[in-house]
Motif scaffolding. Sequence first.
Motif, PDB file in Angstrom:
ATOM      1  N   LEU A 133     -35.996 -79.224  44.802  1.00  0.00           N
ATOM      2  CA  LEU A 133     -36.430 -77.979  45.873  1.00  0.00           C
ATOM      3  C   LEU A 133     -35.645 -76.792  46.468  1.00  0.00           C
ATOM      4  N   ALA A 134     -35.151 -76.934  46.270  1.00  0.00           N
ATOM      5  CA  ALA A 134     -33.817 -75.782  46.977  1.00  0.00           C
ATOM      6  C   ALA A 134     -34.405 -74.555  46.218  1.00  0.00           C
ATOM      7  N   ILE A 135     -33.262 -75.215  45.071  1.00  0.00           N
ATOM      8  CA  ILE A 135     -32.961 -74.253  43.914  1.00  0.00           C
ATOM      9  C   ILE A 135     -34.230 -74.389  43.213  1.00  0.00           C
ATOM     10  N   GLY A 136     -34.858 -74.339  42.991  1.00  0.00           N
ATOM     11  CA  GLY A 136     -36.092 -73.920  42.834  1.00  0.00           C
ATOM     12  C   GLY A 136     -36.823 -73.431  43.274  1.00  0.00           C
ATOM     13  N   ALA A 137     -36.645 -72.666  44.575  1.00  0.00           N
ATOM     14  CA  ALA A 137     -37.961 -72.344  45.430  1.00  0.00           C
ATOM     15  C   ALA A 137     -36.859 -70.541  45.470  1.00  0.00           C
ATOM     16  N   ILE A 138     -34.968 -71.167  45.460  1.00  0.00           N
ATOM     17  CA  ILE A 138     -34.146 -70.051  45.216  1.00  0.00           C
ATOM     18  C   ILE A 138     -34.714 -68.657  43.711  1.00  0.00           C
ATOM     19  N   LEU A 139     -34.575 -69.821  42.979  1.00  0.00           N
ATOM     20  CA  LEU A 139     -34.670 -68.689  41.234  1.00  0.00           C
ATOM     21  C   LEU A 139     -36.383 -68.915  41.152  1.00  0.00           C
ATOM     22  N   PHE A 140     -37.521 -69.313  41.756  1.00  0.00           N
ATOM     23  CA  PHE A 140     -38.719 -68.452  41.542  1.00  0.00           C
ATOM     24  C   PHE A 140     -38.915 -67.291  42.486  1.00  0.00           C
ATOM     25  N   GLY A 141     -37.771 -67.788  43.815  1.00  0.00           N
ATOM     26  CA  GLY A 141     -38.071 -65.774  44.982  1.00  0.00           C
ATOM     27  C   GLY A 141     -37.116 -64.551  43.920  1.00  0.00           C
ATOM     28  N   MET A 142     -36.202 -65.336  43.115  1.00  0.00           N
ATOM     29  CA  MET A 142     -35.560 -64.182  42.545  1.00  0.00           C
ATOM     30  C   MET A 142     -36.619 -63.577  41.675  1.00  0.00           C
ATOM     31  N   GLY A 143     -37.077 -64.531  40.488  1.00  0.00           N
ATOM     32  CA  GLY A 143     -38.205 -63.694  39.790  1.00  0.00           C
ATOM     33  C   GLY A 143     -39.238 -63.233  40.521  1.00  0.00           C
ATOM     34  N   TRP A 144     -40.245 -63.759  41.682  1.00  0.00           N
ATOM     35  CA  TRP A 144     -40.529 -63.351  42.488  1.00  0.00           C
ATOM     36  C   TRP A 144     -40.216 -61.667  42.455  1.00  0.00           C
ATOM     37  N   GLY A 145     -38.889 -61.526  42.784  1.00  0.00           N
ATOM     38  CA  GLY A 145     -39.050 -60.769  43.507  1.00  0.00           C
ATOM     39  C   GLY A 145     -38.195 -58.893  42.328  1.00  0.00           C
ATOM     40  N   ILE A 146     -37.962 -59.884  41.421  1.00  0.00           N
ATOM     41  CA  ILE A 146     -37.434 -59.016  40.392  1.00  0.00           C
ATOM     42  C   ILE A 146     -38.814 -58.067  39.340  1.00  0.00           C
ATOM     43  N   ALA A 147     -39.832 -59.406  38.801  1.00  0.00           N
ATOM     44  CA  ALA A 147     -41.157 -58.534  38.733  1.00  0.00           C
ATOM     45  C   ALA A 147     -42.486 -58.278  39.168  1.00  0.00           C
ATOM     46  N   GLY A 148     -42.313 -59.234  41.117  1.00  0.00           N
ATOM     47  CA  GLY A 148     -43.140 -58.510  41.901  1.00  0.00           C
ATOM     48  C   GLY A 148     -44.361 -58.939  41.574  1.00  0.00           C
ATOM     49  N   LEU A 149     -44.155 -60.542  40.601  1.00  0.00           N
ATOM     50  CA  LEU A 149     -45.510 -61.396  40.446  1.00  0.00           C
ATOM     51  C   LEU A 149     -45.154 -63.081  40.910  1.00  0.00           C
ATOM     52  N   CYS A 150     -46.105 -63.329  41.102  1.00  0.00           N
ATOM     53  CA  CYS A 150     -45.253 -65.017  41.459  1.00  0.00           C
ATOM     54  C   CYS A 150     -47.308 -65.498  40.777  1.00  0.00           C
ATOM     55  N   PRO A 151     -47.323 -66.813  40.659  1.00  0.00           N
ATOM     56  CA  PRO A 151     -48.323 -67.646  39.456  1.00  0.00           C
ATOM     57  C   PRO A 151     -49.191 -66.536  39.469  1.00  0.00           C
ATOM     58  N   GLY A 152     -49.998 -66.797  41.472  1.00  0.00           N
ATOM     59  CA  GLY A 152     -51.708 -66.567  41.256  1.00  0.00           C
ATOM     60  C   GLY A 152     -51.943 -64.827  40.497  1.00  0.00           C
ATOM     61  N   PRO A 153     -50.746 -63.949  41.227  1.00  0.00           N
ATOM     62  CA  PRO A 153     -51.350 -63.012  40.763  1.00  0.00           C
ATOM     63  C   PRO A 153     -51.772 -62.860  39.098  1.00  0.00           C
ATOM     64  N   ALA A 154     -50.154 -63.359  38.192  1.00  0.00           N
ATOM     65  CA  ALA A 154     -50.149 -63.170  37.721  1.00  0.00           C
ATOM     66  C   ALA A 154     -51.001 -63.553  36.673  1.00  0.00           C
ATOM     67  N   LEU A 155     -52.184 -63.734  37.294  1.00  0.00           N
ATOM     68  CA  LEU A 155     -53.661 -65.291  36.203  1.00  0.00           C
ATOM     69  C   LEU A 155     -54.073 -63.959  36.694  1.00  0.00           C
TER      70      LEU A 155
END
Lengths: 132, 147
Positions: free
Chosen positions: B85-107
């Motif tokens: 849970l923790a590692i996944g959330a941290i990796l997700f946050g990194m990607g969110w910051g790098i691209a400015g996108l999370c799954p909903g907005p991307a789709l």
Amino acid sequence: MGGLLIGLAAAIMLLGLGRIAGVSGMAARATGIADSGAPRNVAIAFVVGLPLGALLIAQTVGAVNVSFPASIWPLIIGGLLVGYGTRLGSGCTSGHGVCGLSRLSPRSMVATGMFMASGFVTVGLLRAGGWQ
Amino acid sequence: MTRALIALLSGTLFGAGLAYSGMSDPARVQAFLDLLGQWDPTLAFVMGGAMLPMAVAWVIRSRLSSPLAAPTFDLPGTTKLDRPLAIGAILFGMGWGIAGLCPGPALADLAIAPGDVAPFVVAMFVGMAAQRFVPFLSQKPKQAGPK
């Protein structure tokens, strides 16, 4: 206003179908990457609705402004991290952030705190390094 | 069929809310995450606004024995705070910051700027598949399902 629409959408999923409107989980289920979760047709319909809704706004309210990173690399690296991370962490902004926080789920509170903090640090470092 | 239509309605409202609120704009998401720079806090109100109907929905849910159009509630029951849970959330946050996108907005952006968002969406599904088939950070072989 936009936020209320998102919450209404998640409420319909919860009260109508008894599920969390989590985009990462639905997307993984719709593509067959996840083999448990929502029924396949439910996941596909939900995922298809996302661009449909955006299109509806663009057609009725007016142009939806989006501006993307100039290079393709942030999109690829960011996409890989978002895909891997949301599956490992069992959710994204919608599942943990909107649905989980409002349910006061301890896992979602921890996950949301961590991905927000991680996002703040990442953007802070990118800006400090002059990459963005 | 009814269930697919309800899911389509939910997804459509969700996508409309993302587009209407500015959540689907990577530059605005990055400005929201730029806490120490020119911070744009408006997206916090979007998330807060989304929680209002959901807070009501959770109260209604506690009084229902089953959902309106499906036989049973199928909700995450785990309360364990674990490493994935923790590692996944941290990796997700990194990607969110790098691209400015999370799954909903991307789709959702597939309808707005398909050429721009396509590399992100493809990479996101590659990342999801990688977690499924190469789960080297995962403590359990399979995820419990969508959250």
